[in-house]
Design an enzyme around this catalytic site. Sequence first.
Site, PDB file in Angstrom:
ATOM      1  N   HIS A   1      -7.218   0.589  -6.617  1.00 48.03           N
ATOM      2  CA  HIS A   1      -7.616  -0.108  -5.320  1.00 48.03           C
ATOM      3  C   HIS A   1      -8.158  -1.881  -5.965  1.00 48.03           C
ATOM      4  O   HIS A   1      -9.345  -2.047  -5.730  1.00 48.03           O
ATOM      5  CB  HIS A   1      -8.481   0.478  -4.407  1.00 48.03           C
ATOM      6  CG  HIS A   1      -8.381  -0.067  -3.030  1.00 48.03           C
ATOM      7  ND1 HIS A   1      -7.603  -1.147  -2.770  1.00 48.03           N
ATOM      8  CD2 HIS A   1      -9.239   0.116  -1.851  1.00 48.03           C
ATOM      9  CE1 HIS A   1      -7.709  -1.411  -1.488  1.00 48.03           C
ATOM     10  NE2 HIS A   1      -8.488  -0.641  -0.957  1.00 48.03           N
TER      11      HIS A   1
ATOM     12  N   ARG B   1     -13.045  -9.025   1.487  1.00 41.23           N
ATOM     13  CA  ARG B   1     -11.929  -8.813   1.257  1.00 41.23           C
ATOM     14  C   ARG B   1     -11.031  -9.868   1.384  1.00 41.23           C
ATOM     15  O   ARG B   1     -10.150 -10.162   0.859  1.00 41.23           O
ATOM     16  CB  ARG B   1     -11.286  -7.374   2.158  1.00 41.23           C
ATOM     17  CG  ARG B   1     -11.898  -5.907   1.861  1.00 41.23           C
ATOM     18  CD  ARG B   1     -11.705  -5.704   0.302  1.00 41.23           C
ATOM     19  NE  ARG B   1      -9.945  -5.525   0.457  1.00 41.23           N
ATOM     20  CZ  ARG B   1      -9.271  -4.599   0.904  1.00 41.23           C
ATOM     21  NH1 ARG B   1      -9.851  -3.396   1.284  1.00 41.23           N
ATOM     22  NH2 ARG B   1      -8.119  -4.314   0.915  1.00 41.23           N
TER      23      ARG B   1
ATOM     24  N   ARG C   1       0.982  -1.065   0.018  1.00 45.96           N
ATOM     25  CA  ARG C   1      -0.014  -0.100  -0.058  1.00 45.96           C
ATOM     26  C   ARG C   1       0.897   1.224   0.061  1.00 45.96           C
ATOM     27  O   ARG C   1       1.775   1.449   0.723  1.00 45.96           O
ATOM     28  CB  ARG C   1      -0.894   0.240   1.164  1.00 45.96           C
ATOM     29  CG  ARG C   1      -1.691   1.314   1.322  1.00 45.96           C
ATOM     30  CD  ARG C   1      -2.796   1.345   2.248  1.00 45.96           C
ATOM     31  NE  ARG C   1      -3.599   0.695   2.024  1.00 45.96           N
ATOM     32  CZ  ARG C   1      -5.201   0.610   2.321  1.00 45.96           C
ATOM     33  NH1 ARG C   1      -5.250   1.387   3.367  1.00 45.96           N
ATOM     34  NH2 ARG C   1      -6.151   0.048   1.705  1.00 45.96           N
TER      35      ARG C   1
ATOM     36  N   GLN D   1      -9.634  -4.478  -3.724  1.00 45.64           N
ATOM     37  CA  GLN D   1     -11.031  -3.670  -3.127  1.00 45.64           C
ATOM     38  C   GLN D   1     -12.162  -4.337  -4.152  1.00 45.64           C
ATOM     39  O   GLN D   1     -13.178  -4.873  -3.853  1.00 45.64           O
ATOM     40  CB  GLN D   1     -11.184  -2.450  -2.855  1.00 45.64           C
ATOM     41  CG  GLN D   1     -12.409  -1.956  -2.365  1.00 45.64           C
ATOM     42  CD  GLN D   1     -12.939  -2.277  -1.145  1.00 45.64           C
ATOM     43  OE1 GLN D   1     -11.876  -1.980  -0.101  1.00 45.64           O
ATOM     44  NE2 GLN D   1     -14.150  -2.778  -0.807  1.00 45.64           N
TER      45      GLN D   1
ATOM     46  N   CYS E   1     -16.392   0.993   0.080  1.00 52.06           N
ATOM     47  CA  CYS E   1     -14.979   0.279   0.477  1.00 52.06           C
ATOM     48  C   CYS E   1     -14.674   0.513   1.861  1.00 52.06           C
ATOM     49  O   CYS E   1     -13.824  -0.399   2.513  1.00 52.06           O
ATOM     50  CB  CYS E   1     -13.857   0.707  -0.520  1.00 52.06           C
ATOM     51  SG  CYS E   1     -13.420   2.424  -0.324  1.00 52.06           S
TER      52      CYS E   1
ATOM     53  N   ASP F   1     -17.204   6.874  -2.123  1.00 50.69           N
ATOM     54  CA  ASP F   1     -15.955   6.519  -1.379  1.00 50.69           C
ATOM     55  C   ASP F   1     -16.044   7.922  -0.650  1.00 50.69           C
ATOM     56  O   ASP F   1     -16.389   9.117  -0.946  1.00 50.69           O
ATOM     57  CB  ASP F   1     -14.920   6.169  -2.478  1.00 50.69           C
ATOM     58  CG  ASP F   1     -13.437   5.942  -1.576  1.00 50.69           C
ATOM     59  OD1 ASP F   1     -13.666   6.040  -0.295  1.00 50.69           O
ATOM     60  OD2 ASP F   1     -12.351   6.098  -2.139  1.00 50.69           O
TER      61      ASP F   1
HETATM   62  N1  NVA Z   1     -10.131   6.670  -1.558  1.00 49.81           N
HETATM   63  C1  NVA Z   1      -9.720   6.184  -0.158  1.00 49.81           C
HETATM   64  C2  NVA Z   1      -9.801   4.508  -0.070  1.00 49.81           C
HETATM   65  C3  NVA Z   1      -9.475   4.153   1.345  1.00 49.81           C
HETATM   66  C4  NVA Z   1      -9.567   2.668   1.310  1.00 49.81           C
HETATM   67  C5  NVA Z   1      -8.098   6.446  -0.104  1.00 49.81           C
HETATM   68  O1  NVA Z   1      -7.212   6.429  -0.931  1.00 49.81           O
HETATM   69  O2  NVA Z   1      -7.841   7.097   1.055  1.00 49.81           O
HETATM   70  N1   CP Z   2     -11.227  -0.420   2.208  1.00 50.81           N
HETATM   71  C1   CP Z   2     -10.044  -0.481   2.619  1.00 50.81           C
HETATM   72  O1   CP Z   2      -8.852  -0.693   1.929  1.00 50.81           O
HETATM   73  O2   CP Z   2      -9.978  -0.315   3.787  1.00 50.81           O
HETATM   74  P1   CP Z   2      -8.436  -0.080   5.012  1.00 50.81           P
HETATM   75  O3   CP Z   2      -7.833   1.300   4.526  1.00 50.81           O
HETATM   76  O4   CP Z   2      -8.889  -0.117   6.145  1.00 50.81           O
HETATM   77  O5   CP Z   2      -7.691  -1.180   4.489  1.00 50.81           O
END
Ligand code: NVA
Ligand code: CP
Length: 309
Positions: free
Chosen positions: A129, A291, A102, A132, A263, A223
Site C-alpha cells: 500500500h 492521503r 486497487r 498510504q 491507515c 492495521d
Molecule cells: N490491510 C488492509 C488495508 C486497508 C486500507 C486491507 O488490505 O484490507
Molecule cells: N486506508 C485506505 O486505503 O482506506 P480505504 O480502504 O478507505 O481507501
Amino acid sequence: MRHFLTLADYTKEEILEILALAKQIKEETKRREFKDYMPKKTLGMIFEKSSTRTRVSFETGIYQLGGIGLFLSSNDIQLGRGEPMSDTSRVISRMVDMVMIRTFEQSKIEEFAKYSKVPVINGLTNEYHPVQLMADYMTIQEAGLDKDLVVAYVGDGNNMAHSWLNLSAKLGFELRIATPKGYEVDATILAKSLEMAKLSGAKITITNDPKEAIKGSTVVTTDTWVSMGQEEQKEIRVKDFAGYMVDSNMMKLAQDKAIFLHCLPAYRGYEVSDEVMESSQSLIFEEAENRLHAQKGVMVWLDRKRDEK
Ligand code: NVA
Ligand code: CP
C-alpha cells in the site's frame, strides 16, 4: 515513464522529492490556491476492492490539479466479467493520462503496467500500500518525528507491514514489526528489504512480542487483523491476534512524544482500543487527510517524469 507500484522501486531522494512537492501543493491548497498542474488530464481509477479514503482522495486530488477522475469499479467494467488486465490496460491507457488501481495480487497491477502507455499508481494490493505510506511519512514529518524515528508496527504481516518494510529500508529509520506466530511478513519481501536496508542503514527487527516492539518507539501503528478478501478467516484471526490490541497500556511503553497512526478503516476493540484512537497521541485523521496531499505529489511527479525526455 515511471509507475508507482511499490516503494522498493524508488530511491530515498525520489521519495523525499515527492514528499516535498506534496508539502508545497498542500500549502497552496490550504491557501485555496488550486494550480492547474495537470490541466485536462484524466485519471482512471480501477477498484476491485472497496474504498473510502483512496477513492475520495484520488478523485478530489486530480480535480484540484485541473483534471478529472473516472471511478471504474470492477462491478461495472468488463474486467469484472473476465476481460484480461492486458486488454483492459491497452484500451484504458490509450484514453486516459494516468491510472490508479486497487486490486488483489501485485502481479495483476504489474501486468497492467506492462501494457500501459501511461503511469500506473498502486492504490493497494494484497502485498503493498505505497501511497498510504507516503501519507503516513508526511504525517510523521509534520509531527517533527522524522529525526531519530523508531516505528513499531504491531499486527498482521500484511500489505501495510510490507510497505513499512520498504519505506524503512529506503529512508533508513528503525522499524520493529511484531506479529503473532503464523502471521509474519512475507519472507521474500523481508529479505529484499533487509538487502536494501544495508544501503540506508535501517535497523529492522521482527518479533512476536508487541511490547518489545513498542518500548521506546516514537510512532506506534497497526492495521486491521482481517484485510479485504480475508473475511472468512475473521473468527480464527481474532483468536490468534489476542494480546495484540494497541491500548493505552501499550502506548505507555512508547516515548511520551510518540504518536499513533492507522491507515483506517480501524476496528475498535480489535487491533486498537477506542481510547487510543481518540487520544491526543492519535493523528489518524491528519494521516487520512494527507492521503489527498501526498497523492497529489505522486501524480504531479509522475506526470512530470512522463514529459521528461
Ligand atoms: N490491510 C488492509 C488495508 C486497508 C486500507 C486491507 O488490505 O484490507
Ligand atoms: N486506508 C485506505 O486505503 O482506506 P480505504 O480502504 O478507505 O481507501
